[in-house]
Design a protein around this motif. Structure first.
Motif, PDB file in Angstrom:
ATOM      1  N   ALA A 424      31.500   6.457  15.879  1.00  0.00           N
ATOM      2  CA  ALA A 424      31.548   6.005  14.472  1.00  0.00           C
ATOM      3  C   ALA A 424      32.936   6.235  13.897  1.00  0.00           C
ATOM      4  O   ALA A 424      33.466   5.397  13.156  1.00  0.00           O
ATOM      5  N   TRP A 425      33.520   7.378  14.229  1.00  0.00           N
ATOM      6  CA  TRP A 425      34.892   7.668  13.780  1.00  0.00           C
ATOM      7  C   TRP A 425      35.853   6.591  14.286  1.00  0.00           C
ATOM      8  O   TRP A 425      36.655   6.061  13.517  1.00  0.00           O
ATOM      9  N   TYR A 426      35.743   6.271  15.576  1.00  0.00           N
ATOM     10  CA  TYR A 426      36.685   5.304  16.141  1.00  0.00           C
ATOM     11  C   TYR A 426      36.585   3.958  15.411  1.00  0.00           C
ATOM     12  O   TYR A 426      37.598   3.356  15.037  1.00  0.00           O
ATOM     13  N   ASP A 427      35.353   3.512  15.216  1.00  0.00           N
ATOM     14  CA  ASP A 427      35.169   2.215  14.560  1.00  0.00           C
ATOM     15  C   ASP A 427      35.584   2.259  13.091  1.00  0.00           C
ATOM     16  O   ASP A 427      36.170   1.302  12.570  1.00  0.00           O
ATOM     17  N   SER A 428      35.293   3.383  12.438  1.00  0.00           N
ATOM     18  CA  SER A 428      35.649   3.501  11.010  1.00  0.00           C
ATOM     19  C   SER A 428      37.155   3.550  10.815  1.00  0.00           C
ATOM     20  O   SER A 428      37.702   2.874   9.943  1.00  0.00           O
ATOM     21  N   ILE A 429      37.815   4.385  11.607  1.00  0.00           N
ATOM     22  CA  ILE A 429      39.236   4.590  11.332  1.00  0.00           C
ATOM     23  C   ILE A 429      40.051   3.358  11.746  1.00  0.00           C
ATOM     24  O   ILE A 429      41.018   3.003  11.084  1.00  0.00           O
ATOM     25  N   THR A 430      39.627   2.684  12.803  1.00  0.00           N
ATOM     26  CA  THR A 430      40.365   1.476  13.162  1.00  0.00           C
ATOM     27  C   THR A 430      40.101   0.352  12.143  1.00  0.00           C
ATOM     28  O   THR A 430      40.968  -0.491  11.913  1.00  0.00           O
ATOM     29  N   THR A 431      38.938   0.389  11.502  1.00  0.00           N
ATOM     30  CA  THR A 431      38.685  -0.528  10.383  1.00  0.00           C
ATOM     31  C   THR A 431      39.602  -0.192   9.212  1.00  0.00           C
ATOM     32  O   THR A 431      40.139  -1.073   8.541  1.00  0.00           O
ATOM     33  N   ASP A 432      39.801   1.105   8.983  1.00  0.00           N
ATOM     34  CA  ASP A 432      40.658   1.556   7.888  1.00  0.00           C
ATOM     35  C   ASP A 432      42.142   1.264   8.167  1.00  0.00           C
ATOM     36  O   ASP A 432      42.976   1.373   7.282  1.00  0.00           O
ATOM     37  N   MET A 433      42.444   0.911   9.396  1.00  0.00           N
ATOM     38  CA  MET A 433      43.820   0.572   9.772  1.00  0.00           C
ATOM     39  C   MET A 433      44.064  -0.933   9.818  1.00  0.00           C
ATOM     40  O   MET A 433      45.130  -1.406   9.425  1.00  0.00           O
ATOM     41  N   PHE A 434      43.110  -1.663  10.360  1.00  0.00           N
ATOM     42  CA  PHE A 434      43.415  -3.039  10.779  1.00  0.00           C
ATOM     43  C   PHE A 434      42.614  -4.135  10.072  1.00  0.00           C
ATOM     44  O   PHE A 434      42.926  -5.299  10.258  1.00  0.00           O
ATOM     45  N   SER A 435      41.603  -3.784   9.300  1.00  0.00           N
ATOM     46  CA  SER A 435      40.741  -4.861   8.760  1.00  0.00           C
ATOM     47  C   SER A 435      41.297  -5.435   7.451  1.00  0.00           C
ATOM     48  O   SER A 435      42.076  -4.790   6.771  1.00  0.00           O
TER      49      SER A 435
END
Lengths: 435, 105
Positions: A424-435
């Protein structure tokens, strides 16, 4: 698909927008042309987070992101490729989401900064002017630190410690697949400070996870230039329970420091001259801030950049904020989460200064580092950092810390949940970077 | 800056972006995320919308949010990690988080 091709795209809106719904809109309206110019060097955990945060919170600000690669391969979850649990495309992220937010992506190397004229020089000598500059270039590898270990040697003994174009982690994965039955995997682990303190130990775990299934007589020799490491008790507890004697960790006090390598002979050489033959060698060399931070004088003699803990402004240049692994942020770890968290304070501080306002006071910098020890076996360390009475960064007392220890028979639920939370962290933080 | 570009940046761009993001997330971005809540997005998704196993915290009732936080802080609620994180925040910060996440839908 991921690669460096030096081309200036920042005025090529047509190309930027091709294939998206935005082709119908006049491109120039996607970004302000008169607002302040925030330029970001580096599109990783710090830089991508900074660019995205700036566009969301300060729509009048022009944001330019200078990044040499056309997509970002994360170091986090790279170890899961070694464990056979992820493929490279799953940890590769496009900059299209940031483009859609109006971030001007310049695919190029930043090679120099002029803090007086306030401009960045690119590899092709193009200049990019800024009002505020965020520098988030990550680490450089000290090619001079381990005798015999240079860029060419890293094709044989991969470091796999920078995402780059994904080739390093791919080499290591292929070598593990081709390891002779009962072969030896050697790791050379650097002294502090270095990127991702628990990373080498998650890597040991994921390599063991792979070997246990495919090559159970193989052996991991983990040579460490330290006598202790992040989440040590939890890792060693997990190794013993999941992998038995497959893993041997050799600390500095037992001659674990590797000072030279011979890639042709596939040998690691220790501080006291012991020669260790390996079949696969993963050399994670000592590190310092990336070249742009050292070549421009932002870094001090330690090789890392001193910054103001409130604003992340560089000591030598107030309009340049240095975030992520390149700065001196101790006691904060050099982690993706810290880069993400501090990126926001740095941007808010930079914009506040442009507006003649004070930076946000009493910042809270947040970190959690999850590590996968095995299948459905996650552990973590968390910390909440603040500025103390002297204005220095300090962990908040009586909070944070590591997962509870204990045998799997007692902790199975926690370990499984933390493995899920890591995802969940991986998906959340990469969303917070790239979406 | 032209009136058109002002208008577009204010409204039409949000609509365009909305086409790519879940409606909830687009609405949530209109409520400015306080700095104290920025750290939450690393696990709990954008604007607390939840991500995988990390639960949704957007729309949590204000009092329930504070009560849950206090239960984590006092280790009175089963937890893997929030019991370690919760003691790191002051009552004022928890109230600010509760105000923010309870406003989101």
């Amino acid at each position: 698909m991921n690669g460096f091709s030096p081309k200036i795209t920042r005025r090529h809106f047509g190309a930027l927008l091709a294939g998206s719904a935005f082709t119908l809109a006049a491109p120039a309206i996607l970004r302000a042309d008169t607002g302040p110019r925030l330029v970001v060097i580096g599109g990783g955990f710090g830089g991508a987070s900074a660019a995205r945060f700036a566009r969301i919170n300060y729509p009048d600000v022009n944001v330019t992101l200078i990044e040499p690669y056309d997509s970002f391969v994360t170091c986090p979850y790279g170890n899961l490729i070694l464990g056979g649990r992820r493929e490279l495309p799953q940890i590769t992220h496009s900059y299209d989401g940031l483009r859609a937010r109006g971030v001007d992506i310049v695919q190029n190397w930043a090679k120099d900064i002029d803090p007086v004229a306030k401009q960045v020089t690119l590899a092709d000598d193009t200049q990019v002017a800024y009002d505020k500059l965020i520098v988030s270039p990550g680490i450089g590898l000290r090619w001079d630190a381990i005798e015999g270990y240079d860029e060419a040697a890293s094709e044989i003994f991969p470091h796999a410690w920078m995402g780059g174009d994904g080739s390093q982690i791919s080499i290591l994965r292929r070598q593990l697949e081709e390891l002779p039955e009962g072969g030896v995997v050697g790791l050379a682990i650097p002294p502090n400070p270095f990127r991702c303190p628990p990373g080498p130990y998650e890597r040991i775990s994921m390599i063991a996870h792979h070997l246990k299934q495919h090559n159970p007589r193989a052996k991991i020799l983990a040579f460490d230039a330290k006598d202790g490491f992040s989440k040590q008790g939890l890792f060693q507890e997990g190794w013993e329970e999941l992998y038995g004697d497959l893993i041997e960790w050799i600390p500095a006090s037992e001659d674990g420091t590797i000072v030279a390598v011979d890639p042709q002979e596939k040998v690691f050489i220790s501080e006291f001259g012991e020669r260790h033959k390996v079949d696969v060698g993963n050399v994670i060399p000592p590190q310092y801030a990336a070249a742009i931070a050292r070549d421009t004088g932002l870094a001090d003699e330690s090789g890392w950049v001193p910054v103001d803990p409130l604003t992340f402004a560089a000591g030598t240049a107030p309009d340049i904020h240095v975030i992520g692994d390149a700065n001196i942020g101790a006691p904060m770890p050099k982690s993706g989460y810290v880069a993400n968290s501090t990126a926001k304070q740095a941007v808010a501080s930079a914009i506040a200064d442009l507006r003649g306002e004070s930076p946000p006071q009493n910042p809270v910098y947040f970190n959690t580092c999850y590590s996968h020890v095995g299948e459905e076996y996650g552990i973590s360390v968390a910390a909440i950092f603040r500025l103390d009475d002297d204005g220095e960064i300090a962990a908040t007392p009586d909070s944070g810390g590591v997962s509870p220890s204990g045998p799997l028979s007692e902790q199975a639920h926690n370990r499984r949940r933390e493995a899920e939370y890591a995802d969940a962290w991986y998906d959340s933080i990469t969303t917070d970077m790239f979406s | 800056m032209s009136l058109l570009s002002q208008a577009l940046r204010g409204g039409a761009l949000a609509l365009l972006l909305g086409a790519f993001a879940p409606v909830g997330a687009a609405q949530a971005e209109e409520i400015r995320t306080p700095m104290i809540a920025q750290g939450c997005a690393g696990c709990h998704g954008q604007s607390g919308a939840g991500m995988g196993a990390a639960p949704r915290i957007a729309g949590y009732g204000r009092d329930a949010f504070i009560a849950t936080w206090e239960a984590f802080r006092d280790d009175e609620r089963p937890a893997t990690i929030m019991n370690r994180i919760a003691p790191g925040y002051t009552d004022e910060e928890v109230a600010e988080l509760a105000d923010y996440f309870s406003q989101l839908r």
